[in-house]
Write an enzyme that holds these catalytic residues in place. Structure first.
Site, PDB file in Angstrom:
ATOM      1  N   HIS A  65       0.999  -1.387   0.144  1.00 40.20           N
ATOM      2  CA  HIS A  65      -0.081   0.077   0.152  1.00 40.20           C
ATOM      3  C   HIS A  65       0.966   1.370  -0.152  1.00 40.20           C
ATOM      4  CE1 HIS A  65      -4.596   0.655   1.184  1.00 40.20           C
ATOM      5  NE2 HIS A  65      -4.157   1.560  -0.071  1.00 40.20           N
ATOM      6  N   ASP A  67      -9.825  -0.717   4.228  1.00 37.18           N
ATOM      7  CA  ASP A  67      -8.589  -0.681   4.713  1.00 37.18           C
ATOM      8  C   ASP A  67      -9.270  -0.862   6.084  1.00 37.18           C
ATOM      9  OD1 ASP A  67      -4.665   0.057   3.904  1.00 37.18           O
ATOM     10  OD2 ASP A  67      -5.895  -1.160   5.365  1.00 37.18           O
ATOM     11  N   HIS A  79      -6.623  -0.632   8.081  1.00 38.01           N
ATOM     12  CA  HIS A  79      -5.802   0.104   8.322  1.00 38.01           C
ATOM     13  C   HIS A  79      -5.964   1.334   8.367  1.00 38.01           C
ATOM     14  CE1 HIS A  79      -4.333  -3.715   8.568  1.00 38.01           C
ATOM     15  NE2 HIS A  79      -3.802  -3.723  10.026  1.00 38.01           N
ATOM     16  N   ASP A 116      -3.133   3.578   7.898  1.00 37.46           N
ATOM     17  CA  ASP A 116      -2.272   3.733   6.311  1.00 37.46           C
ATOM     18  C   ASP A 116      -2.016   5.460   7.279  1.00 37.46           C
ATOM     19  OD1 ASP A 116      -2.673   0.573   4.031  1.00 37.46           O
ATOM     20  OD2 ASP A 116      -2.644   1.259   6.459  1.00 37.46           O
ATOM     21  N   HIS A 152       4.126   0.960   4.176  1.00 37.65           N
ATOM     22  CA  HIS A 152       2.914   0.916   3.531  1.00 37.65           C
ATOM     23  C   HIS A 152       1.789   1.069   4.590  1.00 37.65           C
ATOM     24  CE1 HIS A 152       2.374  -3.097   5.843  1.00 37.65           C
ATOM     25  NE2 HIS A 152       2.961  -2.719   6.229  1.00 37.65           N
ATOM     26  N   ASP A 164      -7.549  -1.622   0.467  1.00 40.47           N
ATOM     27  CA  ASP A 164      -6.893  -2.917   0.609  1.00 40.47           C
ATOM     28  C   ASP A 164      -7.027  -4.149   1.052  1.00 40.47           C
ATOM     29  OD1 ASP A 164      -3.881  -2.301   3.004  1.00 40.47           O
ATOM     30  OD2 ASP A 164      -5.212  -4.188   2.061  1.00 40.47           O
ATOM     31  N   ASP A 188      -7.204  -6.023   2.673  1.00 43.18           N
ATOM     32  CA  ASP A 188      -6.823  -6.931   3.941  1.00 43.18           C
ATOM     33  C   ASP A 188      -8.559  -5.870   5.077  1.00 43.18           C
ATOM     34  OD1 ASP A 188      -4.155  -4.870   5.133  1.00 43.18           O
ATOM     35  OD2 ASP A 188      -6.609  -4.362   5.060  1.00 43.18           O
ATOM     36  N   GLU A 226      -2.627  -5.541  -1.419  1.00 44.27           N
ATOM     37  CA  GLU A 226      -1.664  -6.450  -0.388  1.00 44.27           C
ATOM     38  C   GLU A 226      -1.789  -7.444  -0.742  1.00 44.27           C
ATOM     39  OE1 GLU A 226       0.304  -5.597   2.545  1.00 44.27           O
ATOM     40  OE2 GLU A 226       0.907  -3.347   2.475  1.00 44.27           O
TER      41      GLU A 226
HETATM   42  N1  LIG Z   1      -0.416   0.743  11.168  1.00 47.22           N
HETATM   43  C1  LIG Z   1       0.211  -0.750  11.056  1.00 47.22           C
HETATM   44  C2  LIG Z   1       2.199   0.387  10.358  1.00 47.22           C
HETATM   45  O1  LIG Z   1       2.574  -0.013  10.683  1.00 47.22           O
HETATM   46  O2  LIG Z   1       2.168   1.132  10.411  1.00 47.22           O
HETATM   47  C3  LIG Z   1       0.529  -0.901  12.630  1.00 47.22           C
HETATM   48  N2  LIG Z   1       0.273  -2.539  12.449  1.00 47.22           N
HETATM   49  C4  LIG Z   1       0.526  -3.511  12.669  1.00 47.22           C
HETATM   50  C5  LIG Z   1      -0.159  -4.082  14.135  1.00 47.22           C
HETATM   51  C6  LIG Z   1       0.224  -5.634  14.749  1.00 47.22           C
HETATM   52  C7  LIG Z   1       0.100  -5.681  16.390  1.00 47.22           C
HETATM   53  C8  LIG Z   1      -1.379  -4.440  16.389  1.00 47.22           C
HETATM   54  C9  LIG Z   1      -0.954  -3.545  15.943  1.00 47.22           C
HETATM   55  N3  LIG Z   1      -0.825  -3.294  14.361  1.00 47.22           N
HETATM   56  C10 LIG Z   1       0.348  -2.633  10.812  1.00 47.22           C
HETATM   57  C11 LIG Z   1      -0.177  -1.343   9.930  1.00 47.22           C
HETATM   58  C12 LIG Z   1       0.702  -1.038   8.427  1.00 47.22           C
HETATM   59  C13 LIG Z   1      -0.703  -1.943   7.377  1.00 47.22           C
HETATM   60  C14 LIG Z   1      -0.439  -1.731   6.020  1.00 47.22           C
HETATM   61  B1  LIG Z   1      -1.789  -1.625   4.937  1.00 47.22           B
HETATM   62  O3  LIG Z   1      -1.193  -1.368   4.368  1.00 47.22           O
HETATM   63  O4  LIG Z   1      -2.229  -3.375   5.303  1.00 47.22           O
HETATM   64  O5  LIG Z   1      -2.677  -0.823   5.665  1.00 47.22           O
HETATM   65 MN   LIG Z   2      -3.188  -0.137   3.302  1.00 45.35          MN
HETATM   66 MN   LIG Z   3      -4.497  -2.863   5.613  1.00 43.75          MN
HETATM   67 MN   LIG Z   4      -0.222  -5.079   4.433  1.00 44.20          MN
END
Ligand SMILES: N[C@@]1(C(=O)O)CN(C[C@@H]2CCCCN2)C[C@@H]1CCC[B-](O)(O)O
Ligand SMILES: [Mn+2]
Ligand SMILES: [Mn+2]
Ligand SMILES: [Mn+2]
Length: 305
Positions: free
Chosen positions: A96, A119, A121, A123, A136, A227, A229, A272
């Protein structure tokens, strides 16, 4: 509908290999043929080629900034060209972080956009709030006017111009939002339909309110960033960061059917899909087929026939 397809086989916005295989997997599932069968004119522009970047050391905790910046600059040019050719653009990811280039290239062609972000998330981490450093999880922060004071200088990112206003964004499907992201969403007053609102209102009301909100001001071309997911992992397990309690297949499709009927859809990201995160062939095909069906819903496929 006139559709231009771009493949973006890129994975460096996150740590898991396999997501770069998404574009060709989605094609292999018959996306072009199925869109043509439902009456679309389709031009496949192929895959963007990305440069190898050596010694791409983290900046602060931001991982692989040079590769991500370079890839998105190339993607941005490709999306801009597809829009100048007059098509609705479909960007097949890849992770993403590619929304940076997709939205930037779209905005270069269309100026004022509204963004519907589907999504699990948000992002919307900045480089300073990201808990992982994976880009991402950050793409929106580089694009939103109101966040630019929070964005440090990063190599290969200087070409990015903020192009989206907080008031022109709607999120649907959120259920795994970091505390700092939640703070940003509240601070900017960004419209959010989390899974709680999906449960409370039902998807039809969510989409009705989304469109009322987007159209309450002047009607802008829609950039739909999807996304995979966002869907429940029971439907789309083959993805990097699955989160329980997601959208049903039917809710996911309803979103794209509804966005399609606005007549304002101008670009779509489908990102994704990661086959290496599926434990069986069935898990992979369920994920890929959902991605194909969601895109078909964007371009007039109706379940009624
Ligand atoms: N906010 C996140 C980041 O890494 O910034 C942290 N998160 C993982 C984390 C795992 C443990 C519980 C809280 N969440 C993934 C997310 C990015 C997703 C990117 B997408 O493109 O898949 O939406
Ligand atoms: Mn995403
Ligand atoms: Mn996501
Ligand atoms: Mn992802």
């Amino acid at each position: 509908y006139s559709v231009g397809i771009i493949g973006a086989p890129f994975s460096k916005g996150q740590p898991r290999d396999g997501v770069e295989k998404g574009p060709d997997l989605i094609r292999a599932a018959g996306l072009v043929e199925k869109l043509k069968a439902q009456g679309c004119a389709v031009k496949d522009y192929g895959n963007v080629t990305f440069e190898e970047v050596a010694n791409d050391e983290p900046i602060g905790n931001v991982k692989r900034p040079r590769a991500v910046g370079s890839a998105n600059q190339r993607l941005s040019a490709a999306v801009h060209a597809v829009k100048n050719d007059g098509h609705t653009c479909v960007m097949l990811g890849g992770d993403h972080s590619l929304a940076i280039g997709s939205i930037q290239g779209h905005a270069a062609a269309k100026k004022d956009l509204s963004v519907v972000w589907v999504d699990a998330h948000a992002d919307i981490n900045t480089p300073l709030t990201s808990p992982t450093g994976n880009i991402h999880g950050q793409p929106m922060s580089y694009l939103i006017h109101e966040l630019q004071s929070k964005i440090p200088v990063l190599p290969n990112f200087s070409w990015i111009k903020p192009c989206v206003s907080a008031k022109d964004i709607v999120y649907i499907g959120l259920r795994d939002v970091d505390p700092e992201e939640h703070h940003i969403l509240k601070l900017l007053g960004i419209k959010v339909y989390s899974m709680t609102e999906v449960d409370r209102l039902g998807i039809a009301k969510v989409m009705e309110e989304t469109c009322d909100y987007i159209f309450s001001k002047v009607k802008k071309p829609i950039h739909l960033s999807y996304d995979i997911d966002a869907l429940d992992p029971s439907i789309s397990p083959a993805t990097g960061t699955p989160v329980v309690g997601g959208l049903t297949y039917r809710e996911g499709i309803y979103i794209t059917e509804h966005i399609c009927q606005t007549g304002l859809l101008s670009a779509v990201d489908m990102v994704e899909v990661n086959p290496e995160r599926g434990r069986t062939d069935d898990e992979i095909s369920s994920t890929v087929n959902a991605a194909v069906d969601l895109i078909r819903g964007c371009f007039g496929k109706l379940r009624e026939g």
